[in-house]
Design an enzyme around this catalytic site. Structure first.
Site, PDB file in Angstrom:
ATOM      1  N   ASP A   1       0.778  -1.303   0.107  1.00 44.67           N
ATOM      2  CA  ASP A   1      -0.104  -0.059   0.054  1.00 44.67           C
ATOM      3  C   ASP A   1       0.851   1.104   0.097  1.00 44.67           C
ATOM      4  OD1 ASP A   1      -2.377   1.130   0.094  1.00 44.67           O
ATOM      5  OD2 ASP A   1      -2.714   1.409   2.075  1.00 44.67           O
TER       6      ASP A   1
ATOM      7  N   TYR B   1       1.204   5.807  -0.687  1.00 45.82           N
ATOM      8  CA  TYR B   1       0.719   6.961   0.222  1.00 45.82           C
ATOM      9  C   TYR B   1       0.782   8.153  -0.689  1.00 45.82           C
ATOM     10  CZ  TYR B   1      -0.228   9.505   4.626  1.00 45.82           C
ATOM     11  OH  TYR B   1      -0.813  10.393   5.413  1.00 45.82           O
TER      12      TYR B   1
ATOM     13  N   HIS C   1      -4.745  13.800   1.071  1.00 48.75           N
ATOM     14  CA  HIS C   1      -4.854  13.013   2.058  1.00 48.75           C
ATOM     15  C   HIS C   1      -3.757  13.100   3.003  1.00 48.75           C
ATOM     16  CE1 HIS C   1      -5.869   9.582   4.608  1.00 48.75           C
ATOM     17  NE2 HIS C   1      -4.975   9.166   4.372  1.00 48.75           N
TER      18      HIS C   1
ATOM     19  N   ARG D   1       0.553  17.579  12.854  1.00 49.97           N
ATOM     20  CA  ARG D   1       1.651  18.192  12.713  1.00 49.97           C
ATOM     21  C   ARG D   1       1.015  19.627  12.070  1.00 49.97           C
ATOM     22  NH1 ARG D   1       3.322  13.538  11.231  1.00 49.97           N
ATOM     23  NH2 ARG D   1       3.105  14.312   9.177  1.00 49.97           N
TER      24      ARG D   1
ATOM     25  N   GLU E   1     -11.067   3.709   3.443  1.00 52.03           N
ATOM     26  CA  GLU E   1     -10.005   4.254   2.574  1.00 52.03           C
ATOM     27  C   GLU E   1     -10.449   4.316   1.202  1.00 52.03           C
ATOM     28  OE1 GLU E   1      -6.154   4.971   5.669  1.00 52.03           O
ATOM     29  OE2 GLU E   1      -6.238   3.408   4.041  1.00 52.03           O
TER      30      GLU E   1
ATOM     31  N   GLU F   1      -9.399   4.176  -2.463  1.00 48.38           N
ATOM     32  CA  GLU F   1      -7.858   4.030  -3.074  1.00 48.38           C
ATOM     33  C   GLU F   1      -8.321   3.199  -4.573  1.00 48.38           C
ATOM     34  OE1 GLU F   1      -4.792   2.127  -1.046  1.00 48.38           O
ATOM     35  OE2 GLU F   1      -5.540   2.511   1.038  1.00 48.38           O
TER      36      GLU F   1
ATOM     37  N   ASP G   1      -9.053   0.032   1.786  1.00 50.33           N
ATOM     38  CA  ASP G   1      -8.034  -0.452   2.728  1.00 50.33           C
ATOM     39  C   ASP G   1      -8.718   0.030   4.134  1.00 50.33           C
ATOM     40  OD1 ASP G   1      -5.762  -1.764   3.502  1.00 50.33           O
ATOM     41  OD2 ASP G   1      -4.866  -0.266   3.774  1.00 50.33           O
TER      42      ASP G   1
ATOM     43  N   ARG H   1      -8.646   3.560  13.269  1.00 51.15           N
ATOM     44  CA  ARG H   1      -7.889   4.528  13.455  1.00 51.15           C
ATOM     45  C   ARG H   1      -7.396   4.798  14.830  1.00 51.15           C
ATOM     46  NH1 ARG H   1      -6.615   6.192   8.275  1.00 51.15           N
ATOM     47  NH2 ARG H   1      -8.399   6.573   7.072  1.00 51.15           N
TER      48      ARG H   1
ATOM     49  N   GLN I   1      -4.682   2.286  15.115  1.00 50.43           N
ATOM     50  CA  GLN I   1      -3.493   2.878  14.536  1.00 50.43           C
ATOM     51  C   GLN I   1      -2.717   3.841  15.053  1.00 50.43           C
ATOM     52  OE1 GLN I   1      -4.448   4.118  10.488  1.00 50.43           O
ATOM     53  NE2 GLN I   1      -2.600   4.452  10.001  1.00 50.43           N
TER      54      GLN I   1
ATOM     55  N   TYR J   1       1.310   2.625  15.512  1.00 53.42           N
ATOM     56  CA  TYR J   1       1.927   2.744  14.319  1.00 53.42           C
ATOM     57  C   TYR J   1       3.212   3.294  14.376  1.00 53.42           C
ATOM     58  CZ  TYR J   1       1.750   7.892  13.839  1.00 53.42           C
ATOM     59  OH  TYR J   1       1.883   9.366  14.106  1.00 53.42           O
TER      60      TYR J   1
ATOM     61  N   LYS K   1      -4.749  -2.465   9.912  1.00 49.27           N
ATOM     62  CA  LYS K   1      -5.024  -2.665   8.695  1.00 49.27           C
ATOM     63  C   LYS K   1      -5.145  -3.970   8.221  1.00 49.27           C
ATOM     64  CE  LYS K   1      -4.124   1.686   6.968  1.00 49.27           C
ATOM     65  NZ  LYS K   1      -4.998   2.552   6.187  1.00 49.27           N
TER      66      LYS K   1
ATOM     67  N   THR L   1      -8.888  -6.003   3.661  1.00 55.51           N
ATOM     68  CA  THR L   1      -8.630  -5.193   2.474  1.00 55.51           C
ATOM     69  C   THR L   1      -9.786  -5.481   1.179  1.00 55.51           C
ATOM     70  OG1 THR L   1      -6.448  -4.613   2.764  1.00 55.51           O
ATOM     71  CG2 THR L   1      -7.301  -4.097   0.785  1.00 55.51           C
TER      72      THR L   1
ATOM     73  N   THR M   1      -4.922   6.538  -0.164  1.00 54.23           N
ATOM     74  CA  THR M   1      -6.188   7.065   0.077  1.00 54.23           C
ATOM     75  C   THR M   1      -6.138   8.560  -0.755  1.00 54.23           C
ATOM     76  OG1 THR M   1      -6.781   6.766   2.277  1.00 54.23           O
ATOM     77  CG2 THR M   1      -8.134   8.407   1.623  1.00 54.23           C
TER      78      THR M   1
ATOM     79  N   GLU N   1     -10.717  12.739   7.667  1.00 53.47           N
ATOM     80  CA  GLU N   1     -10.601  13.649   6.870  1.00 53.47           C
ATOM     81  C   GLU N   1     -12.167  14.516   7.023  1.00 53.47           C
ATOM     82  OE1 GLU N   1      -8.035  13.599   3.274  1.00 53.47           O
ATOM     83  OE2 GLU N   1      -8.686  11.516   3.447  1.00 53.47           O
TER      84      GLU N   1
END
Length: 428
Positions: free
Chosen positions: A127, A129, A134, A143, A199, A201, A233, A237, A240, A244, A253, A257, A361, A375
């Protein structure tokens, strides 16, 4: 390149191809299906039907017999795009020329009468990114001043997923359990995910692969792509967020899928390719191993994407699905499919026929095209309002997510990908 199979004037004697359908004669995607208690075998979607390929094998090239009678498509995809192109042209002839109608029509099976399966035996699932909007949206939640990490615009980011839990559209989404830790809690706890998400994709299927230690050059990478599907996918959350660091997602995850079962070929998508979006001023240009003039001209995928939601209450009231997002893949992807393949193999990693690659995503730069509830609900801070009066920040038991995709442009016949569907069920 001239290809009569995508000529907009081409028509089929299959009557259900005459109106708006995902599967006109210009599409002809491959999949694996079975009837009740029957064996799995390859088929081609045409209108409301599936053409049983083993049943018409005598009308095809004798050299294709072994590969087109297997319960998975790996061996066929290993032949590369040239063989796929020849098959498309022959199928277009069989399904358009009335001389073949009697022989071929008897081997059409209603799509509603069969079960679809994952089209390949997936050796590896990776997978990526590549959805920059996203990545930016999610990064802002953690951040705010520096949402994208420094490497994002230099290297296509990816991680290895779990191939064993990839399933075809329609498989229930059993709510996963795992460790989760609330921000104000001293210790983690174990239990069902409270922040289950989808997600949006695209899935990329590998055709002819490469030998170990032999990278695929960027100028050849597109030839190693057998086709595309929709991919969801699913993501827990809360699991994760706790697990993660430092290695990335794991249990959040690997529980499931989902993929749409039809492989839409690069040839079918040729009328809908466009230039890659220009990189914003100040962004670095791709390093030479990721830069190819032909990919810059035709690497964009003008694929329209849609996500809808139906809850138990909506279903009981007979209400229409609620649209969560609509957008386009080409405006969401910072890296192209060819760049993904070239980068994946650039260290000598061997890609194999039937391997599955997810784009990550795909969100657009506006609220109408966001590819996840994380989101849309701003991390759960702004729940969405549904027509029933219900609210959703993340998925509840009974919620059904449907991904759809299609391509349309002037001078070409509209084609679609079918659906990628999953309904959440309780972990109990």
């Amino acid at each position: 390149m001239s290809d009569g199979s995508i000529d907009q004037s081409l028509t089929s004697w299959v009557e259900s191809t005459g109106g708006e359908t995902d599967f006109p004669i210009q599409n002809l995607p491959l999949g694996i299906f079975s009837e009740s208690k029957g064996r799995r075998r390859p088929g081609v979607a045409i209108g409301d039907y599936i053409l049983d390929l083993p049943a018409v094998i005598d009308l095809l090239d004798e050299g294709w017999r072994e590969d087109l009678t297997q319960p998975v498509l790996n061996a066929w995809l290993s032949r590369g795009q040239g063989a796929q192109r020849e098959l498309r042209l022959r199928l277009a002839e069989l399904l358009s020329d009335a001389r073949y109608r009697d022989d071929v029509e008897a081997q059409l099976i209603g799509r509603s009468e069969v079960r679809m399966h994952v089209p390949c035996l997936i050796g590896d699932y990776t997978d990526f990114y590549v959805g920059i909007h996203h990545a930016t949206n999610v990064g802002k939640q953690f951040r705010p001043d520096n949402p994208l990490l420094p490497n994002y615009k230099y290297v296509p980011i990816g991680y290895h997923g779990r191939a064993s839990s990839v399933r075809a559209s329609g498989e229930d989404v059993i709510r996963p359990s795992g460790q989760r830790k609330a921000p104000d809690a001293d210790l983690p706890e174990y239990g069902p995910s409270r922040r289950l998400d989808y997600e949006l994709e695209l899935g990329i299927w590998v055709g002819s692969g490469n030998e170990l230690g032999q990278p695929i050059p960027i100028g050849e990478a597109s030839e190693h792509i057998a086709g595309y599907s929709l991919l969801n996918d699913w993501s827990a959350r809360d699991l994760q967020a706790w697990e993660y660091q430092p290695l990335g997602p794991f249990l959040s995850k690997s529980f499931l899928t989902s993929v749409s079962p039809w492989i839409v070929t690069p040839d079918a998508l040729r009328p809908f390719r466009n230039r890659l979006p220009s990189r914003p001023a100040g962004d670095p240009q791709p390093l030479p191993y990721l830069d190819d003039p032909a990919d810059r001209e035709t690497g964009g995928l003008c694929i329209q994407l849609e996500v809808t939601l139906v809850t138990d209450a909506m279903r009981a009231a007979g209400m229409q699905p609620h649209v969560l997002s609509r957008g386009s893949a080409d405006t969401a992807m910072y890296w192209s499919a060819a760049q993904i393949v070239a980068h994946h193999s650039s260290n000598g990693c061997n890609l194999q026929p039937g391997d599955l690659i997810g784009t990550g995503t795909l969100s657009t730069d506006n609220d109408e095209g966001l590819g996840s509830l994380l989101e849309i609900s701003r991390g759960g801070k702004q729940p969405i309002q549904l027509p029933t009066g219900e609210e959703r920040s993340f998925l509840e038991d009974g919620d059904e997510i449907v991904l759809r995709a299609w391509c349309e442009s002037e001078g070409a016949v509209r084609i679609g990908f079918g659906e990628c569907v999953g309904r959440v069920v309780s972990a109990a």
